[in-house]
Design a protein around this motif. Sequence first.
Motif, PDB file in Angstrom:
ATOM      1  N   GLY A  26     -28.761  42.733  -5.961  1.00 46.91           N
ATOM      2  CA  GLY A  26     -27.974  42.129  -7.027  1.00 46.91           C
ATOM      3  C   GLY A  26     -28.770  41.504  -8.150  1.00 46.91           C
ATOM      4  N   GLY A  27     -30.105  41.525  -8.071  1.00 50.33           N
ATOM      5  CA  GLY A  27     -30.926  40.913  -9.108  1.00 50.33           C
ATOM      6  C   GLY A  27     -31.276  41.882 -10.221  1.00 50.33           C
ATOM      7  N   THR A  28     -31.814  41.344 -11.320  1.00 52.86           N
ATOM      8  CA  THR A  28     -32.368  42.202 -12.368  1.00 52.86           C
ATOM      9  C   THR A  28     -33.563  42.941 -11.793  1.00 52.86           C
ATOM     10  OG1 THR A  28     -31.719  40.601 -14.068  1.00 52.86           O
ATOM     11  CG2 THR A  28     -33.304  42.292 -14.701  1.00 52.86           C
ATOM     12  N   THR A 285     -25.691  45.745 -11.504  1.00 51.20           N
ATOM     13  CA  THR A 285     -26.913  45.683 -10.703  1.00 51.20           C
ATOM     14  C   THR A 285     -26.761  46.517  -9.438  1.00 51.20           C
ATOM     15  OG1 THR A 285     -26.161  43.651  -9.611  1.00 51.20           O
ATOM     16  CG2 THR A 285     -27.525  43.405 -11.600  1.00 51.20           C
ATOM     17  N   LYS A 378     -35.643  32.626 -10.861  1.00 45.73           N
ATOM     18  CA  LYS A 378     -34.254  32.202 -11.039  1.00 45.73           C
ATOM     19  C   LYS A 378     -34.083  31.753 -12.492  1.00 45.73           C
ATOM     20  CE  LYS A 378     -31.726  31.849  -7.975  1.00 45.73           C
ATOM     21  NZ  LYS A 378     -30.756  32.847  -7.419  1.00 45.73           N
ATOM     22  N   ARG A 380     -31.331  31.616 -16.320  1.00 43.73           N
ATOM     23  CA  ARG A 380     -30.040  31.670 -17.002  1.00 43.73           C
ATOM     24  C   ARG A 380     -30.210  32.429 -18.310  1.00 43.73           C
ATOM     25  NH1 ARG A 380     -25.928  31.634 -16.649  1.00 43.73           N
ATOM     26  NH2 ARG A 380     -24.928  29.983 -17.813  1.00 43.73           N
ATOM     27  N   ASN A 406     -25.964  36.608 -17.538  1.00 47.02           N
ATOM     28  CA  ASN A 406     -25.201  36.146 -16.380  1.00 47.02           C
ATOM     29  C   ASN A 406     -24.105  35.202 -16.841  1.00 47.02           C
ATOM     30  OD1 ASN A 406     -26.847  33.970 -16.977  1.00 47.02           O
ATOM     31  ND2 ASN A 406     -27.821  33.872 -14.989  1.00 47.02           N
ATOM     32  N   ASP A 410     -24.263  29.326 -12.260  1.00 47.76           N
ATOM     33  CA  ASP A 410     -25.321  29.568 -11.282  1.00 47.76           C
ATOM     34  C   ASP A 410     -26.373  30.516 -11.841  1.00 47.76           C
ATOM     35  OD1 ASP A 410     -24.044  27.973  -9.436  1.00 47.76           O
ATOM     36  OD2 ASP A 410     -22.958  29.650  -8.523  1.00 47.76           O
ATOM     37  N   ASP A 412     -29.224  33.503 -11.870  1.00 41.35           N
ATOM     38  CA  ASP A 412     -29.450  34.780 -11.205  1.00 41.35           C
ATOM     39  C   ASP A 412     -30.939  34.958 -10.930  1.00 41.35           C
ATOM     40  OD1 ASP A 412     -26.801  35.441 -11.169  1.00 41.35           O
ATOM     41  OD2 ASP A 412     -26.868  36.708 -12.952  1.00 41.35           O
ATOM     42  N   SER A 413     -31.282  36.088 -10.278  1.00 48.49           N
ATOM     43  CA  SER A 413     -32.677  36.380  -9.942  1.00 48.49           C
ATOM     44  C   SER A 413     -33.176  37.598 -10.703  1.00 48.49           C
ATOM     45  CB  SER A 413     -32.831  36.654  -8.442  1.00 48.49           C
ATOM     46  OG  SER A 413     -32.608  35.503  -7.672  1.00 48.49           O
ATOM     47  N   SER A 414     -34.430  37.538 -11.140  1.00 44.95           N
ATOM     48  CA  SER A 414     -35.137  38.704 -11.648  1.00 44.95           C
ATOM     49  C   SER A 414     -36.441  38.812 -10.874  1.00 44.95           C
ATOM     50  CB  SER A 414     -35.416  38.578 -13.150  1.00 44.95           C
ATOM     51  OG  SER A 414     -36.020  39.759 -13.645  1.00 44.95           O
TER      52      SER A 414
END
Length: 447
Positions: A26-28, A285, A378, A380, A406, A410, A412-414
């Motif tokens: 689900g991350g970049t 994603t 992590k 934004r 996003n 919350d 997100d992750s890359s």
Amino acid sequence: MRLLQRILEVGVLTAVVDATLQIVPGGTWTATNTGKHIQAHGGGMIKVGDTYYWVGEDKTDGSAFQNVNCYSSSNLVEWKYEGALLSRQGSGDLGPNRVVERPKVIYNRSTKQYVLWMHIDSSSYGDAKVGVATGSSVCGTYSYKGSFRPLNFESRDMGLFVDDDDKGYLLTEDRKNGLRIDLLSDDYLTVKASTYLWKDSIEAPAMIKKNGVYFMFGSKLTGWDPNDNVYSTATKISGPWSSWKGFADSGSKTYVSQTNYILPIGDNAIYMGDRWVSSNLMRSTYVWLPLQISGTTASMKNAVNWVPNVSSGSPTSGPSEASYEGESAQLSGGAKAVSCSGCSGSNVAGYIGGSTTGSALFASVSSSATTRSTIRIKYRNGDSSQRFADVSVNGGAVQRIAFLPNSGSDPDSSSLHADLKSGTNTVKISMTGSWGPDIDRLMVPSS
């Protein structure tokens, strides 16, 4: 690799002592040579020698057909963009405002040709056809052969399967009748006969065979929205097939994803799913997770990160992580701490890049081993398009990393894949010419 003496949930994932390259569902996911989020949606996988090739849809500019893209990797984590197999043409099936979805490639050993199948449609989804193209190399330019309705039935979501005897099959969703398995011609260019029909409404089909058992995976029909995906099994491809049942936690909506391909690896498999964002398909994603196969049972648990271990074929859990707050980094240029209600510590390192070329230096990042590993950044990004940042580890070469938009509060992750040394490391995040993301924290493997 040394394994800790613990097993997560059903035993698919085991923890590792040494940090290694990880998949972050689900991350970049940034391609190594473009600095942009991978565009291979609704895709499939083919392995040639020791290299995996990921073929999928380019959604950079929305739902209309742009390209069928191809990426390559030897470890399933670091992906290089190789080029487009097919690109938009001036008219016809591949013209403007057309739909080209679910591309899959198989190799025909008799003709020595790679054969690409895909869903071909109008913007209203009224055509409901399959298209076929061929190429002499897996990631080369393909020659488009045309489209048709297989056996004169509608076809939308589709997949491909090649059995042990080299017979090829089309897996196709026929909205009026159900989900079909059709036998392909010997050259894989057309359909010869119907093999099986489920009268259930199932789309997004994907099939594997393990220890003489066929597994068909698919999704219920809920548009772009996720649902609890299901599977059916048989010992003969012509059936009888079992009733459908779930393989992920009930009510999880397959961890907010939809099946697109199942990749066999070792004694088990990898579930490859799409997490669609219908309002901005570019930012969709990929949810890839280990899939446990035992007899006629398939099961899957969610994970924040995990290690595919392609050499052993035994996926393991991601290592434990240490957190480094963005607002505690050495901020320079115009970078400064900014309030963020959903972020760790309620702050982020903001104003990265821009006219003042703000940057954040994490000067005391610890690693227990000298290894190539994955750092989760992590972040934004409140824009509607990707932001980017240049990241350097220990003063080494700069990597351009993408950060998808996003929503909500919350972060997100890359994923950043980098060489860490045992002891103290530095990570610098900067950007020139545009604004980078707001940095919440780094999640760095610590064991």
